[in-house]
Design an enzyme around this catalytic site. Structure first.
Site, PDB file in Angstrom:
ATOM      1  N   ASN A   1      -9.217  45.066 -21.041  1.00 13.77           N
ATOM      2  CA  ASN A   1      -9.223  46.584 -20.844  1.00 13.77           C
ATOM      3  C   ASN A   1     -10.609  47.142 -21.453  1.00 13.77           C
ATOM      4  OD1 ASN A   1      -7.529  48.655 -19.573  1.00 13.77           O
ATOM      5  ND2 ASN A   1      -7.553  49.390 -21.885  1.00 13.77           N
TER       6      ASN A   1
ATOM      7  N   ASP B   1     -11.493  50.159 -12.738  1.00 12.77           N
ATOM      8  CA  ASP B   1     -10.960  50.785 -13.884  1.00 12.77           C
ATOM      9  C   ASP B   1     -10.236  49.805 -14.813  1.00 12.77           C
ATOM     10  OD1 ASP B   1     -12.039  53.754 -14.392  1.00 12.77           O
ATOM     11  OD2 ASP B   1     -11.721  53.570 -12.158  1.00 12.77           O
ATOM     12  N   ASP B   2      -9.450  50.562 -15.979  1.00 12.50           N
ATOM     13  CA  ASP B   2      -8.516  49.620 -16.578  1.00 12.50           C
ATOM     14  C   ASP B   2      -9.018  48.320 -17.088  1.00 12.50           C
ATOM     15  OD1 ASP B   2      -6.973  51.705 -15.738  1.00 12.50           O
ATOM     16  OD2 ASP B   2      -5.359  50.428 -15.106  1.00 12.50           O
ATOM     17  N   HIS B   3      -8.839  47.311 -16.571  1.00 10.68           N
ATOM     18  CA  HIS B   3      -9.239  45.788 -17.067  1.00 10.68           C
ATOM     19  C   HIS B   3     -10.435  45.416 -16.491  1.00 10.68           C
ATOM     20  CE1 HIS B   3      -4.875  46.160 -18.235  1.00 10.68           C
ATOM     21  NE2 HIS B   3      -5.116  45.312 -19.169  1.00 10.68           N
ATOM     22  N   TRP B   4     -11.264  46.488 -16.399  1.00  8.87           N
ATOM     23  CA  TRP B   4     -12.670  45.907 -15.544  1.00  8.87           C
ATOM     24  C   TRP B   4     -13.538  45.594 -16.349  1.00  8.87           C
ATOM     25  CZ3 TRP B   4     -17.603  47.667 -15.366  1.00  8.87           C
ATOM     26  CH2 TRP B   4     -18.314  48.819 -16.582  1.00  8.87           C
TER      27      TRP B   4
END
Lengths: 735, 735
Positions: free
Chosen positions: A221, A319-322
């Site tokens: 993340n 996004d997020d865990h990118w």
């Protein structure tokens, strides 16, 4: 060109179990070819078997909770800096997690603290010898011996994360009570990798109906450290692009093996600043990012291979865990992803998505999400909301980018059932989708026309953070507004780093370099301006006829008597307070509004520049600097001819119709291309035009919520067309 | 106490030849004991023989013009930095005096340029080897070989000054046409010294009637470099306290012999910043100041001895050629001066004059000067002017200081004939003088009462620049306003440097330390905060019960994640732009106006703080920091209890009745002395009270141009007296 079918395809609909009839009706009305679930929801058999492609989300690092509960040492971790404690005697004890949210973090006592942690005297800036401090796991403290009263101390320590941040955010935002706290396992641990691949294998087998596996996202993340006091200081630190949450002793050991030197906790903690994307990065941190990117590609590729072995497609969410995925990186193609999905509020995010090479499909997740309330708690799909107007306003922002760069698909997210009471929304989306498919068909016919003013945006990150800064738009960061303006303009824009510049010079064909941001930031460049070659290359570029546009504190690097390294090029500099005894050249500037100039020609008469919180203390070198607008004796807009080239300075920038036009004209002026200005441009600043030469189509968009009329000059630079556009409207003309 | 004679004495009248009757009438009316000439004017025999003490001005370094014309190499000189030139090829030529006023400067080609000058590549920050450049005296240029295109270059060179700056200013301001340009000789040259002593000997003999010799001043003017374009950039550099104009090869050689190391041109030029008093000085420059101070005392003493041998008194003017005199220095007494004269606009300048030890007589030159127009060109002694009102307004500012500190004499300057048409002015001055003599008599009876809140102002200069910053008031420099407020408050105030602090700690008895200014300035402290002992000493001082008041950017010294070294003490810090990803604690603060607190108790209800251009980006650490006022999320007034002590932060400061009271109360609160607040204080912020315990007098002044009434609490802390005061008025009460 054949007329495309504008009623079908390229659309991902969020299905909802229990609302099968609605799901299938809207899938038909909106021409969806794909139906998706959302994180944590399931589609019903009726939907799965409806003949649409099925698209399922999976978040690997959150997928193996029972195993994670039994293997806390395999959770993800990061360095934290304890809040500073001021010594008042010769021994000082610091409670490490004081001020942090202890449901997110637990101290990692297991990996030898003496090996990985560091204690700092922040008064001297020096590390405290490891022999001087000791840990007390029971009390959660570090005690430092030999402290100097009046000095402040901090501990950099490893903290394991018990609660994965997206789960934590959703849980706490939605009051999920005693629902399970999901933890994220560390994919760099061999045992974890084995578990994850096993899980994925099974999951793929169990999701026979799924055609597209949407990863949310890969493994790490973005950084998000929560405080104990959620009301007053929830986000102690959060940065969309920082790799803080990838660290572990294993990662550090592997890094050292690969790079031949050791990173320390302070490389990550950095006095509590961590490695915010907004600040110019250190070389060491850049090496570390490369190391993690390499790992994420390596292990990610194994996961994607599995997906492909099951005859499914692999998409990834941007996004997020990118973190470590880096779709802007040249290596992104190595993952083997089939698609990239970006959630967009703004045009620059459309360009960000479109900019990724190495995937076939670029998909946008549009706003509004199908939620009862919007991001600020305002009603959307409920009493008092106007989701149709919301959709129109989001669309005119995103559309500016979609007109300029090819996007393959769009989709919605959230709870489909919420749209049922809003038939006008259902109709609007139907029309929006037709508009999208039409624009896509034009792109398919060939690239839109771009003006001869090729632009390079110079930042510390260059292409790696092209078309973004650090996540969604943040007010006060000039470059966000600049790229939002650029995202809809008929310009060829590229992003270059200082390393690129030093290695290769200003890229061939580039007419104007933009440098926009505050001193010390990654956007202005910070320490990268220390290298005299940077100044020399850009100065010579302008001497020989190139253009620069500087915004805020361009080229800022403090030296005695000078802040901007390109002061001579801009013909001005900023006094950061040290020049009280140095006189300032008295320039001419209008008492209010802006001076007449090519750059200001489209601004409403008498209007003041609205640049937000812009930079003050600017002084000019002499009469060669023409000040077009000033406030309190500080220029806000100035031009300077230097050698054969030109420089434009803006003291700030916010995204608006006026400023977009101002920037567009400033770039033309800096490039010396004023005679070519009118081609495919509009007279009304609330409208923009894009010509697709191959398709022989002229697209004119109204970026305002009011009816507008505008005049577009055609490619011959002479013929004009008058176009009337309804609010949020679009016109397609044959040319 | 005997009633003093309030009608006579302690007043210096500017006589005017041709207006003998007026001179003598006003001398009588105003009770003058002394009549002065002005620089360049002569008194007539009628005045000289009138029985008044005669006071004559002399400026030694301008005194020997015919000799100076024949000895250009004996003129004063200084280093100048040529304006930067950007190279566009491998050889670059710089015209040294480009941009400078060539009637002020001429290049000193005679003292080996290769020895004394330096050429800099300002892009790399490095000096260009002396073998790489050559001079062309004929063309006035330096040519640099091997320049890198795109780099910028400057030359530090020695320039002789052909025209002394005060002469130049008066000449050009008053359009004196072809009147002689006076030059200043360099008193460090042995030949010059011989000439000057010879001149002085003769002058003293010729001025038999003169009782007081007023030197204007000693030898070196404050720094003032003029530009070529007087309309646009007259003052390239000007600083009241900078020693730039004392430099010469001889001085540098003598310095090296004494201090054992060499100074370079860049020690003076400093990237074009020179050594502005407003910036934290380098150690090397401080050594140089000491060296010059020593020389000025040494040669000055010889001149003063001559004066004394002629049975005259020697006074010195605390402006113009005052550099090296340093009346705030402990060594000032070594000159043997009898008096010090300070031209005053403000109360702090009264305190500056009173602060000098080592002279018997402290004399103020009051405003308005007897000129037709004021400093900004507004009419004073002519049609449309109101010199009486001007005098009242100047007087209420100066009086605040005169009430607090003993001044021995006052005087006026200018053309006496101009007051003839203004009989009300003549009457007002008569009354003003009585008021002055009365206040003087109170001081003679014993010091005024001061509250138990002893204050130290911490700056890089300490006592050397006590009660000033760098000359007259400058808006935007917080400390000027702070000292102007302090100048009239019943507080014991001392000024300490960082060196004092490190050597001796916070002085005994000091309850509150003030640190006020912007980052990097001498007032905030700049690099002096690098020494961790400074932080430790002040932090411990507060831990143990002391108070600090920080204004603007107190204790600023940029480190990653931290700007204020005393951030933990203040409970807040400033984000200079690097903390975009760091969360900020959400504090409580009133939506407008200020919160109720001891500190804000006297502010008008609902009023916003008026701090001028104050500091933004302040963030607080936690709930212990109480924010009393904020704007755009940035605290403007905050308190923080720390250890046993207290800290108050103000984001800026301007001099006003409101802010003076706010500061006064902040100091009491920081000292924990709130219970003692009321003693000898007034309820009306436009009024101030001073008790002279020995004389048993209470002086209440109205600092406003409106009638005011106020209530004063007496020394018992209970009894109150109501006092009504006319505009600009004063009341004397027996207590």
């Amino acid at each position: 060109m054949n007329q495309p079918d504008l009623t079908k395809g390229d659309f991902t609909l969020p299905g909802e179990a229990g609302y099968e009839a609605l799901t299938l009706r809207l899938a038909e009305k909106w021409g969806a070819d794909t139906i998706r679930d959302s994180d944590g929801t399931q589609l019903s058999p009726e939907i799965l078997e409806s003949g649409h492609a099925i698209y399922s989300t999976v978040c690997l690092v959150r997928s193996i909770q029972s195993w994670a509960r039994e293997h806390h040492d395999q959770l993800q971790q990061n360095f934290l800096m304890s809040f500073p404690v001021v010594a008042d005697k010769a021994s000082t004890t610091i409670k490490l997690l004081d001020g942090y949210y202890d449901e997110q973090f637990t101290v990692n006592w297991k990996d030898a603290p003496k090996k990985w942690w560091q204690v700092f005297d922040r008064t001297t800036g020096k590390e405290v010898a490891k022999t001087k401090w000791s840990v007390n796991p029971k009390k959660g403290t570090v005690t430092i011996a030999g402290t100097t009263p009046g000095h402040k101390y901090t501990v950099n320590f490893l903290a394991l994360r018990l609660w994965e941040e997206i789960s934590m955010y959703n849980h706490l935002t939605n009051d999920w009570g005693d629902r399970e706290h999901l933890a994220a396992v560390d994919p760099m641990q061999p045992a974890v990798q084995k578990q994850l691949l096993k899980f994925l294998e099974r999951w793929l087998a169990e999701h026979a109906a799924t055609k597209v596996v949407r990863f949310t996202s890969m493994f790490y993340n973005f950084s998000w450290f929560w405080g104990a006091d959620h009301k007053r200081l929830r986000d102690v630190y959060s940065d969309w692009g920082d790799y803080e949450m990838t660290v572990s002793p294993r990662a550090l050991k592997l890094f050292e093996q690969r790079y031949g030197y050791k990173l320390t906790s302070e490389d990550f903690v950095n006095g509590g600043l961590y490695n915010s994307t907004h600040n110019a990065p250190s070389r060491r941190y850049c090496d570390y990012m490369e190391f993690i990117h390499d790992f994420v590609i390596d292990f990610g590729r194994q996961c994607i291979d599995l997906v492909h072995q099951h005859d499914k497609l692999a998409y990834v969410f941007y996004d997020d865990h990118w973190v470590g995925v880096e779709p802007n990186s040249a290596r992104f193609a190595e993952f083997g992803f089939d698609g990239l999905i970006k959630c967009v509020f703004n045009a620059f995010e459309v360009r960000l998505c479109a900019n990724a090479t190495g995937v076939k499909t670029h998909e946008l997740r549009l706003h509004p999400y199908l939620f009862p309330t919007g991001l600020k708690g305002e009603p959307t799909f409920k009493e008092g909301g106007n989701p149709t107007l919301d959709a129109k306003n989001f669309w005119i922002d995103a559309r500016r980018g979609i007109v300029r760069a090819p996007i393959d698909r769009i989709g919605l997210g959230g709870y489909l059932s919420l749209v049922e009471p809003f038939p006008d929304f259902q109709d609007y989306i139907e029309g929006l989708l037709k508009e999208f498919r039409l624009l896509k068909s034009f792109h398919a016919g060939g690239q839109p026309w771009t003006s001869p003013v090729k632009v390079a945006v110079l930042t510390a990150w260059g292409e790696l953070r092209a078309w973004t800064c650090s996540g969604h738009f943040m007010p006060g960061v000039e470059l966000y507004s600049v790229i939002e303006s650029l995202a809809g303009l008929p310009l060829d824009v590229q992003f270059i780093s200082f390393d690129d510049l030093v290695a290769d010079g200003v890229p061939a064909g580039v007419k104007v370099v933009i440098n926009a941001g505050r001193a010390g930031t990654a956007w202005s460049g910070g320490h990268f301006w220390e290298n005299p070659e940077v100044e020399a290359i850009l100065t010579q570029f302008v001497q020989k006829g190139g253009g620069v546009v500087g915004i805020g504190e361009p080229s800022a690097y403090p030296q005695p008597g000078q802040l901007f390294k390109l002061a001579q090029v801009f013909g001005l500099d900023r006094d950061s307070g040290e020049r009280l005894a140095n006189g300032k050249y008295k320039f001419d500037a209008p008492a209010s509004g802006v001076a007449e100039h090519f750059i200001t020609a489209d601004l409403p008469a008498g209007a003041e520049l609205a640049f937000g919180k812009d930079v003050d203390g600017i002084y000019v070198h002499g009469p060669e600097t023409k000040v077009l607008a000033a406030r309190d004796g500080s220029p806000r807009l100035a031009t300077h001819e230097f050698g054969k080239g030109r420089a434009v300075y803006l003291s700030g920038f916010t995204f608006s119709h006026e400023n977009t036009r101002l920037l567009h004209r400033a770039l033309f002026w800096a490039a010396g291309q004023e005679p070519k200005w009118s081609v495919w441009n509009t007279t009304n600043i609330r409208t923009e035009a894009t010509c697709f030469p191959k398709s022989r189509k002229l697209v004119v968009i109204n970026n305002a919520g009011t009816d507008e009329s505008t005049v577009v000059t055609l490619g011959d630079g002479k013929t004009t067309k008058k176009v009337a556009l309804p609010a949020h409207g679009i016109a397609i003309l044959d040319v």
